[in-house]
Design a protein around this motif. Sequence first.
Motif, mmCIF file in Angstrom:
data_model
loop_
_atom_site.group_PDB
_atom_site.id
_atom_site.type_symbol
_atom_site.label_atom_id
_atom_site.label_comp_id
_atom_site.label_asym_id
_atom_site.label_seq_id
_atom_site.Cartn_x
_atom_site.Cartn_y
_atom_site.Cartn_z
ATOM 1 N N GLY A 1 23.720 49.871 25.440
ATOM 2 C CA GLY A 1 23.936 50.180 26.852
ATOM 3 C C GLY A 1 24.311 51.638 27.080
ATOM 4 O O GLY A 1 23.925 52.247 28.083
ATOM 5 N N GLU B 1 18.920 41.436 24.304
ATOM 6 C CA GLU B 1 19.379 41.471 25.688
ATOM 7 C C GLU B 1 18.528 42.445 26.499
ATOM 8 O O GLU B 1 17.824 43.285 25.941
ATOM 9 N N SER C 1 18.427 44.716 30.498
ATOM 10 C CA SER C 1 19.235 45.248 31.569
ATOM 11 C C SER C 1 18.355 46.018 32.540
ATOM 12 O O SER C 1 17.293 46.511 32.166
ATOM 13 N N SER D 1 18.748 49.197 35.346
ATOM 14 C CA SER D 1 19.652 50.250 35.823
ATOM 15 C C SER D 1 19.362 50.520 37.295
ATOM 16 O O SER D 1 18.223 50.448 37.745
ATOM 17 N N GLN E 1 24.463 49.403 35.732
ATOM 18 C CA GLN E 1 23.537 48.595 34.940
ATOM 19 C C GLN E 1 23.829 47.131 35.228
ATOM 20 O O GLN E 1 24.980 46.748 35.417
ATOM 21 N N SER E 2 22.762 46.323 35.237
ATOM 22 C CA SER E 2 22.960 44.891 35.513
ATOM 23 C C SER E 2 23.766 44.220 34.413
ATOM 24 O O SER E 2 24.475 43.246 34.670
ATOM 25 N N SER E 3 23.663 44.729 33.193
ATOM 26 C CA SER E 3 24.507 44.268 32.089
ATOM 27 C C SER E 3 24.563 45.371 31.050
ATOM 28 O O SER E 3 23.673 46.209 30.969
ATOM 29 N N ARG E 4 25.617 45.375 30.278
ATOM 30 C CA ARG E 4 25.806 46.389 29.237
ATOM 31 C C ARG E 4 25.211 45.810 27.948
ATOM 32 O O ARG E 4 25.824 44.988 27.285
ATOM 33 N N VAL E 5 24.007 46.240 27.605
ATOM 34 C CA VAL E 5 23.275 45.690 26.467
ATOM 35 C C VAL E 5 23.984 46.039 25.158
ATOM 36 O O VAL E 5 24.359 47.187 24.933
ATOM 37 N N LYS E 6 24.136 45.007 24.300
ATOM 38 C CA LYS E 6 24.770 45.208 22.995
ATOM 39 C C LYS E 6 23.836 44.866 21.843
ATOM 40 O O LYS E 6 24.026 45.342 20.730
#
Length: 98
Positions: free
Chosen positions: A11, A84, A86, A88, A75-80
């Motif tokens: 992310g 996953e 996301s 932006s 961001q819609s989600s913090r990719v790890k």
Amino acid sequence: MQYDTPCDVIGDGIEQLDRRGMAAIESGDVDEFYRYLDETDNTICGRHPISILMQILRLVREQQEFRVTFNAYAQSSRVKTKRESSVSYAAAAVTALQ
């Protein structure tokens, strides 16, 4: 995806990549924006309208100066992990300078 520096969290790398694109847009240099897109293959959903706006601002620059400033980023989600995904989001304002 290409990052300027290695990132521990995917992310963070996405944000770094996005902010490079935002800086290219803020520069007002449409050719810089095109180079950024070519170099990164970043899929900016609004890239065509953004480039049209940048071209219009370049055409009217002699009559009126403008500044583009980004005032929000998320961001819609913090990719790890690579599994996953996301999206932006960024918001910018175009201001006429006097």
